[in-house]
Motif scaffolding. Structure first.
Motif, short mmCIF file in Angstrom:
data_model
loop_
_atom_site.label_atom_id
_atom_site.label_comp_id
_atom_site.label_asym_id
_atom_site.label_seq_id
_atom_site.Cartn_x
_atom_site.Cartn_y
_atom_site.Cartn_z
N UNK A 1 0.87 -1.16 0.00
CA UNK A 1 0.00 0.00 0.00
C UNK A 1 0.92 1.22 0.00
N UNK A 2 0.97 1.92 -1.12
CA UNK A 2 1.90 3.03 -1.24
C UNK A 2 1.65 4.13 -0.23
N UNK A 3 0.42 4.27 0.21
CA UNK A 3 0.12 5.32 1.18
C UNK A 3 0.81 5.05 2.52
N UNK A 4 1.08 3.79 2.80
CA UNK A 4 1.70 3.42 4.07
C UNK A 4 3.21 3.23 3.95
N UNK B 1 -8.91 9.29 -3.92
CA UNK B 1 -8.00 10.04 -3.07
C UNK B 1 -6.80 9.23 -2.62
N UNK B 2 -5.82 9.92 -2.06
CA UNK B 2 -4.63 9.27 -1.52
C UNK B 2 -3.42 9.33 -2.43
N UNK B 3 -3.56 9.90 -3.63
CA UNK B 3 -2.44 9.90 -4.58
C UNK B 3 -1.25 10.73 -4.08
N UNK B 4 -1.52 11.87 -3.47
CA UNK B 4 -0.42 12.71 -3.01
C UNK B 4 0.36 12.03 -1.89
N UNK B 5 -0.36 11.41 -0.98
CA UNK B 5 0.30 10.69 0.11
C UNK B 5 1.11 9.52 -0.44
N UNK B 6 0.53 8.80 -1.40
CA UNK B 6 1.24 7.67 -2.01
C UNK B 6 2.51 8.13 -2.71
N UNK B 7 2.44 9.28 -3.39
CA UNK B 7 3.62 9.80 -4.09
C UNK B 7 4.72 10.19 -3.11
N UNK B 8 4.34 10.82 -2.01
CA UNK B 8 5.34 11.18 -1.00
C UNK B 8 6.06 9.95 -0.47
#
Length: 252
Positions: A41-44, A68-75
């Motif tokens: 899970x890229x967000x985690x 949603x969640x794309x920006x968190x996943x990218x970070x």
């Protein structure tokens, strides 16, 4: 042999990208939330993401979610890619993210900016909408006897396998920054595309064009999501419909 990581590698775009890269002889690691051996899970982020990126030279970032969640996943991905020494980060974006104030487009633009500022060599490819998106949209719109369409909107759908081929080509090269946009072969009214779907699916529906309001609608109506000067795709929407309905074996 180069090790390349493809996020969202089981998705509509990711699958053909993975296929192209493997055919070219690369070791490809497919990241998705539920597919071993790289279920991440890229967000985690965390250890699983670090393990997936270890020794990889390139990451092709196809994973995305309109929920949603794309920006968190990218970070998370960028941070892990820096730790792993990744040299090239390739991102799939959408034509018009800087011109259409649609929430999902704004998120894609924010991710572009994260990647540009990452300190890693980067390439961003923007494409117009895939045929599959319009197919699913029209399928839902035609569920009732009257098919509502946004008035005075055009589209330029592109064949996903052609985009995948270009993305794989870019992934095998040096970081290129903003690559040329990629659009489908035809700019067409939404109505003509919808009627093509209805004819192919064997559905008879009354088509009603509805004027909408808002800045995003005005930008779509103005063609902010189109790339008429980059109509490099060859597969038409009718070509896609013929293949899709032949595979499903049903008229839908």
């Amino acid at each position: 042999m180069t090790s390349i990581v493809v996020t969202g590698g089981t998705g509509t775009l990711g699958r053909p990208v993975v296929g192209r890269l493997r055919t070219a002889g690369h070791e490809v690691r497919v990241l998705s939330r539920s597919t071993p051996p790289y279920a991440v899970d890229l967000r985690e982020g965390g250890i699983a993401l670090d393990r997936a990126l270890e020794g990889a030279s390139t990451v092709v970032h196809c994973a995305t979610s309109a929920r949603g969640g794309d920006e968190q996943a990218a970070r998370s991905l960028i941070t892990a890619a820096r730790r792993a020494g990744v040299e090239h980060l390739v991102y799939m974006s959408i034509v018009g993210v800087d011109r259409v104030p649609y929430p999902y487009y704004r998120t894609k633009l924010a991710v572009e900016r994260q990647i540009e500022d990452s300190g890693i060599g980067w390439t961003v490819l923007r494409a117009t909408q895939f045929h599959d998106l319009l197919y699913r949209l029209f399928q839902g719109m035609s569920a009732s006897p009257v098919m509502p369409l946004p008035a005075r909107v055009k589209d330029q759908p592109v064949e996903v396998t052609e985009v995948a081929a270009r993305l794989a080509e870019l992934a095998q090269g040096a970081p290129a920054g903003r690559a040329d946009d990629m659009g489908g072969p035809e700019v067409r009214t939404f109505e003509s595309l919808a009627r093509a779907y209805l004819a192919a699916a064997g559905r008879r529906r009354a088509v009603v064009k509805i004027p909408l309001r808002g800045a995003a609608y005005e930008a779509f109506r103005a063609g902010g999501h189109l790339a008429p000067d980059h109509a490099v795709g060859t597969g038409t929407f009718e070509d896609y419909l013929t293949k899709r309905l032949a595979v499903t074996g049903a008229r839908r």
